[in-house]
Scaffold this active site. Structure first.
Site, PDB file in Angstrom:
ATOM      1  CB  CYS A   1       2.189  18.656  31.642  1.00  0.00           C
ATOM      2  SG  CYS A   1       3.729  18.776  32.555  1.00  0.00           S
TER       3      CYS A   1
ATOM      4  CB  CYS B   1       4.824  14.276  34.010  1.00  0.00           C
ATOM      5  SG  CYS B   1       4.565  15.678  35.108  1.00  0.00           S
TER       6      CYS B   1
ATOM      7  CG  ASP C   1     -12.323   0.605   4.513  1.00  0.00           C
ATOM      8  OD1 ASP C   1     -11.817  -0.368   3.948  1.00  0.00           O
ATOM      9  OD2 ASP C   1     -13.411   0.562   5.120  1.00  0.00           O
TER      10      ASP C   1
ATOM     11  CG  ASP D   1     -16.520   1.428   7.770  1.00  0.00           C
ATOM     12  OD1 ASP D   1     -15.589   0.868   7.160  1.00  0.00           O
ATOM     13  OD2 ASP D   1     -17.683   1.001   7.809  1.00  0.00           O
TER      14      ASP D   1
ATOM     15  CG  ASP E   1     -10.538   0.413   7.952  1.00  0.00           C
ATOM     16  OD1 ASP E   1      -9.730   0.008   7.102  1.00  0.00           O
ATOM     17  OD2 ASP E   1     -11.772   0.386   7.808  1.00  0.00           O
TER      18      ASP E   1
END
Length: 726
Positions: free
Chosen positions: A34, A37, A441, A619, A623
């Protein structure tokens, strides 16, 4: 007792060195369950000077950076091994298999707990609806023993995820939320055996298995959400794997990409990916730079031009002098930025874990205080005092609190999925609800990413037919757009490509040319439109003008977002003039062009540092770093896999409306989460005092805990009442 000697494996051959004299090492961490840790490991390493450690909980990866002696890693990693964790060189395939194995095991535990809960509840209904006079003592004992035969194996099996986690932290002197859960289940089961052996009226086997069943639902939903968050950086590295051709003493040699070093000369064939940063030594060609910059048109390559790893050489062979390879390329810088940004988002998980760590001692204190109070002050006897303590442990189980967020996330994710949006990150909706700034973008995001002919209707159809016939022999995006526009039959030609200029062919003694203006003897036109020219013999050339198509609803969506108060901006790697033009069409005042991946990332970071919460929609690979660094991010399904992996959400279709829908659902789900927290808090304020005062049995505690969970789920279902206009 002999002291255990910790031996740190020799990872020296896997260390990479940074230009500033530092060292980096990436390792897989075993035994990590988790965020606590991860926090502990980073805390252990951060004690040392000039050390930076980042732990990715989802991928269970440790990224360690340090300065000084490269062999210092042995000294640094020793405390991590002493706390029971294991370290190994990254084997992503093995790590993925282990995660899938853990997911299957949790599902099996959930099935076993569900099966046991259903069967024991059938017996419990009979016990609740009768008394010993009607049923008889012997029959009641038999039903209790049958419940025990179902419950005990189920608890031993289905409780393993909690028992192992609890034992792991207890053995190291720490605690977590699995400790009180394990205590409640073990004590209620042991107490029930004692009660059944003593022919008592009540046993509480149903309480333990029901508790496990509801908790396992939350645990399984959590691991499913984490499993979807694959490592984008890992996929980036895979893109640059393989071999490259090196020129040595005039001879060609294929070598692995990892063996490329500064000063080598690479031979890059047409259509091949450039595997390192450098400059062109010889050859004239064009490069597809969309992967890195988002530029729509190919970039011309001449001797002396700079190239970067990830570009694709399009037209003719070139030789490249390597200036940066492996971890010193622009692509590696993008990976580094993505990993750094990914760790920043884990702060949300850490905040939740801090709350859990503070809640656990409270639960233990309340249970112990109840036991001691009833035993010594109320003189109730150890059996009754223990039953009350078990009830407190169960009733304080944070099941409703644990479901408050996941159940809303799951319902909201399903809702958005039907609207064409795939939610990839577990806390993406929470982050989306806080957004006040949206960065887009341009190419492939606000536009469809492919140019379209805009003046085709004004061109003579015979000229269009001839130009399209020549364009069919080129892979240039403008040539492909020209062919797509044409509907007439095409001529068969023996076309030749003039590198860096265009195509030419001869038919029936007539010379046709298609390409740059100078190649077709065209006059210079002072605008920044995308164009190609066609000329037949010495006739006046014909200009073809192209424009990247906007998404059909881009204007209406941008207008709606501005009306809702969002600040809108556009960051593009395309030319400044093109970016300004698209910005003016969409009424985006802050439209910037010519931005490389690092410039986008840095500008976005400036906004975040100034207090803004930013949604980034993009996209391209250029980016990817910005997508990872943003508060939350979205990518269209037409984007590259690598970009989709970096984004928090992926939307489908050619419209931009899913961005609007995601923001709307995020706000609603955030409100539902807050309401669920209030419900869970109200439940604890009401139920805990009753349990401490002895008015609640373990069964009623389990039912109350389950009821609070159901209430939270019913509240979350109100999300379906949300109406979003298409």
């Amino acid at each position: 007792m002999a002291e255990t000697v910790i031996v740190v494996p020799d990872f020296s051959s896997f260390i990479t060195h940074t230009p500033d004299g530092g060292h980096r090492l990436g390792l897989l961490v075993g035994g990590m369950r988790c965020a606590s840790c991860a926090f502990m490991i980073e805390h252990l390493l951060a004690k040392e000077p000039n050390v930076e450690a980042r732990v990715n909980v989802t991928e269970k990866r440790l990224a360690l950076s340090w300065k000084g002696n490269s062999g210092r890693f042995k000294e640094l990693l020793k405390p991590v091994l002493e706390h029971g964790y294991t370290l190994a060189v990254g084997d992503e395939a093995k790590n993925s298999d282990e995660q899938k194995k853990e997911e299957r095991f949790l599902l099996l535990c959930l099935a076993v707990a569900g099966f046991a809960t259903g069967n024991i509840m059938l017996l419990s209904v009979g016990l609740w609806s009768s008394d010993e006079t009607t049923m008889g003592f012997a029959t009641r004992d038999v039903m209790h023993w049958i419940s025990a035969m179902i419950a005990l194996p189920a608890v031993l099996f289905a409780g393993q995820p909690f028992f192992k986690s609890a034992w792991n932290v207890l053995s190291k002197g720490h605690t977590n939320m699995d400790v009180p859960i394990s205590l409640a289940v073990v004590l209620s089961s042991a107490m029930s055996i004692v009660q059944t052996g003593n022919h008592a009226e009540h046993a509480y086997f149903d309480s333990g298995v029901m508790l496990l069943f509801f908790l396992l639902i939350g645990r399984y939903l959590d691991i499913r959400a984490r499993g979807k968050a694959r490592s984008a950086a890992h996929d980036l590295l895979l893109m640059m794997s393989g071999e490259a051709t090196v020129l040595r003493n005039g001879l060609q040699e294929r070598i692995p990409v990892k063996d490329i070093s500064e000063g080598m000369t690479l031979l890059v064939a047409a259509g091949e990916k450039i595997m390192a940063d450098g400059s062109v030594v010889s050859g004239v060609s064009e490069a597809d730079t969309a992967l890195l910059t988002g530029e729509t048109l190919p970039q011309s390559l001449q001797p002396g031009a700079s190239v970067f790893a990830g570009m694709i050489n399009l037209s003719a062979p070139i030789t490249v002098k390597v200036s940066g390879a492996r971890n010193e390329t622009l692509l590696s810088e993008i990976i580094h930025l993505m990993e750094k940004a990914e760790q920043g988002q884990a702060k949300y998980v850490r905040l939740a874990d801090k709350i859990a760590r503070a809640y656990t001692p409270f639960v233990h204190f309340m249970a112990l205080a109840s036991f001691l109070g009833w035993l010594f002050i109320m003189q109730a006897g150890w059996t009754h005092a223990l039953l009350i303590a078990i009830s407190v442990l169960i009733i304080t189980c944070p099941c409703a609190l644990g479901l408050a967020v996941p159940v809303v996330q799951v319902l909201a994710s399903n809702f958005l999925f039907r609207k064409g949006v795939l939610v990839k990150s577990a806390d993406a909706l929470e982050r989306m609800a806080s957004v006040d700034t949206i960065l887009f973008d341009k190419t492939g995001t606000l536009t469809l990413g492919h140019p379209a002919l805009t003046n085709g209707s004004y061109v003579d159809r015979h000229i269009l037919q001839k130009a399209a016939s020549l364009a069919r022999y080129s892979k240039h995006p403008l040539a492909r757009a020209l062919v797509e526009y044409n509907t007439q039959p095409l001529f068969e030609l023996d076309a030749q490509e003039i590198v860096g200029q265009g195509l030419e062919a001869t038919l029936n003694g007539n010379l046709w040319r298609l390409g740059q203006g100078a190649f077709c003897h065209a006059p210079k036109i002072a605008d920044d439109a995308m164009e190609i020219w066609f000329q037949e013999n010495t006739n006046p050339p014909q200009r073809f003008v192209f424009e990247d198509e906007l998404r059909p609803d881009a204007i209406s969506v941008i207008t709606a977002l501005k009306k809702q108060g969002y600040h809108i901006a556009m960051f593009s790697g395309d030319r400044e003039a093109v970016a300004k033009h698209i910005g003016s069409v969409l009424h985006i005042d802050d439209a910037r062009g010519g931005m490389n991946p690092k410039a986008k990332h840095d500008a976005l970071q400036e906004l975040i540092k100034s207090g803004h919460k930013v949604l980034y929609v993009g996209d391209g690979l250029n980016d990817a770093a910005a997508l990872s660094a943003a508060t939350v991010s979205m990518s269209p399904s037409t984007a590259m896999d690598i970009t989709q992996n970096a984004a928090s959400m992926v939307f489908q279709g050619s419209r931009l409306q899913p961005v609007l829908a995601a923001l709307c659902v995020a706000k609603k789900s955030n409100a539902l989460v807050k309401q669920n927290f209030i419900l869970a808090l109200a439940y604890n304020i009401l139920a805990v005092p009753l349990a401490v005062m002895g008015y609640v049995t373990p069964l009623i505690a389990a039912l109350a805990m389950s009821s609070s969970s159901i209430l939270v789920i019913l509240n979350a279902l109100r999300l379906h009442q949300l109406k979003i206009r298409d």
